[in-house]
Design a protein around this motif. Sequence first.
Motif, mmCIF file in Angstrom:
data_model
loop_
_atom_site.group_PDB
_atom_site.id
_atom_site.type_symbol
_atom_site.label_atom_id
_atom_site.label_comp_id
_atom_site.label_asym_id
_atom_site.label_seq_id
_atom_site.Cartn_x
_atom_site.Cartn_y
_atom_site.Cartn_z
ATOM 1 N N ARG A 143 0.759 -1.293 0.013
ATOM 2 C CA ARG A 143 -0.002 -0.037 0.076
ATOM 3 C C ARG A 143 0.919 1.319 0.170
ATOM 4 O O ARG A 143 0.592 2.311 -0.786
ATOM 5 N N ALA A 144 2.052 1.132 1.094
ATOM 6 C CA ALA A 144 2.889 2.169 0.946
ATOM 7 C C ALA A 144 3.338 2.792 -0.476
ATOM 8 O O ALA A 144 3.752 3.726 -0.948
ATOM 9 N N TYR A 145 3.938 1.488 -1.203
ATOM 10 C CA TYR A 145 4.401 1.805 -2.491
ATOM 11 C C TYR A 145 3.383 2.251 -3.344
ATOM 12 O O TYR A 145 3.835 3.113 -4.218
ATOM 13 N N GLU A 146 2.232 1.950 -3.296
ATOM 14 C CA GLU A 146 1.307 2.279 -4.293
ATOM 15 C C GLU A 146 1.330 3.848 -4.005
ATOM 16 O O GLU A 146 0.916 4.525 -4.981
ATOM 17 N N LYS A 147 1.135 4.445 -2.752
ATOM 18 C CA LYS A 147 0.997 5.790 -2.634
ATOM 19 C C LYS A 147 2.182 6.334 -3.084
ATOM 20 O O LYS A 147 2.149 7.723 -3.936
ATOM 21 N N LEU A 148 3.467 5.962 -2.902
ATOM 22 C CA LEU A 148 4.548 6.769 -3.492
ATOM 23 C C LEU A 148 4.632 6.820 -5.151
ATOM 24 O O LEU A 148 4.845 7.650 -5.514
#
Lengths: 417, 222
Positions: free
Chosen positions: B123-128
């Motif tokens: 999810r964090a990677y997605e946001k980045l």
Amino acid sequence: MFRLSFQIAKTQMLERPKQTLIATLGVTFGIGMFVFMVSFMTGVNVLLEETMLAATPHIRIYNEAIAAKTSVLDEYKAGEAFVNVVHNIKPKEEKQNIKNAFQMVDYLRADERVLGVSPQLTSQVFYNFGPIQINGTLVGVDIFEEDKLFDLESKIQTGRLENLLTSSNAIIMGADLAERLNMQVNDKVTVSTPDGTLKLLKVVGTFRFGVGAIDDSKSYTSIATVQKILKEDTRYITDINVKLKDYYQAGQIAREYDRKFDYTIEDWEAANASTLSTFLLRDIITYAVSITLLVVAGFGIYNIMNMTIYEKMKDIAILKAMGFAGRDVLSIFLIQAISIGLMGAASGLLIGFLLSLWIDGIPFETGGVLSVDTFPVNYDIKYYLIGLVFGLLTTGLAGYFPARKAAKIDPVEIIRS
Amino acid sequence: MSALEAVGISKYFYEPVKFQVLKSLDFKIEKGEFLALMGKSGSGKSTLLYVLSTMDTDYQGTLYINEEQVTGKSQNFLAHFRNEHIGFVFQFHYLLQEFTALQNVMLPALKLGKYAKSELEDRAYEKLKILDIQEQAGKKTNKLSGGQQQRVAIARALINDPAIIMGDEPTGNLDSANTSIVFEIFKELTEKHQQTIIAVTHDDEFAKRADRIIEMKDGMII
């Protein structure tokens, strides 16, 4: 939750190795110096105490010449009608020996708190050195019993302990006394007793206790030799020296014997009261210095931890803004403080130990006065534990107070300043 | 349904002299609204934003977020509330220097603990990725440029899908292209996901495209 705090604390410390190292070193030096100084100081204390005890029996039983408290006049005319005054009462003419001494020795040996018992016979003598007479004491002992008490074997400088038994009229002389008399092993010396008896004795060895008063006046010989010089029978014994397993019990055991035996019982503490009072002063100084060391180390640790936390104030604000609660912030910084304390204290103990080892190996020339040839060090585990607990406590508190303050205030207060 | 309601919000500064920064403000922000907070510096807009974000509790009046009163709640309650419902973007990124960009984005989610760690990473990677800085994910944040850091901070504010996203000049450090990207993201969040945006800004272009502008002067809304 705790795991996250731990992860954050770990990352913050590992990613700023220099800062972590400096904080850790602050603790290391404080604790290291404390351990080192205390080990050295108490090492000196222990050495001096052991030196004193090396030549002192834990308990000494002897027959003291005491003037009678009452006179025969009281026996003759007593009652309320009389006031008897006798000036300057002197002791009665009687022998200064202990009756039934060997029975007492057997009794004492049966006591399980007792390590060794050495009956002996002491006479004041003059050592004749040409026209000069040197005052001293001649002690008749069972040399192997005496060895058990004072470890004579290790104190022999020349000659052998056993030679005392193989030849008659042999003596083992204090090293300083032998030097003054210019005596070597196998030389002969004439001693005279207070009543004028002369005796020719052969030196078969010399010893050194490291206590000047003993080394330049005392000689050992067999009990029989002294009995012959004093013209006494073979049951004549003036002193019984006792060595205990635990010498701190001496006072209590001495009181016990005092009730049982009709002789003067003296424990080492009473015999060395003046030395002990200087020891007490020295102990006070030792405590004062250790406490000062701890306080100084504590302040150093507190300052460096405080700085570490205050540098991270902004991080605290960020964490709180993201939704980390006060207790999360507190645990993150407490974990860091305790880790630094633990690493610092552990390496401090190691440094203290290594410094102790180092100084323990440095030659310390006392000219034979003390029975050591390097600096004395005390490796008592107690001081290491104190160092560890103190290191953890100060870092913990130094981390806790600023972190708690930061945990309580609004994050915006930190951001604004 | 209102996302946020302020009733009689007043605030004083006591240093160096007593001074009223916010003068009894009343307003309401609807769910899914994109609000720009404007005003000259010293008008009190940033101060107001901090009060609304629950990071400043030293004020008078009452504040409701998601129709729940947050005024007078404990620090711990507010911390949890921020974690779950509010994403905040500071004027100067405010990232943790010791952590990578990805770790910074993940931290609020790890705290919330709603998803497993591996899922959070995705999810964090997605946001980045949305903010176009996925290539920097593994880098320490102090190795990034100011604009990149700011975008990481925005990604961090979005990670828990908060009901309200607040920004203190969130695009202040960004060039016009990236400002435009961020604006599009915000717009999409309000329209598609009914998230509310409150952004303090000096940028007239940015403000013009918002749903509503609240302009402040001397601690009052004009």
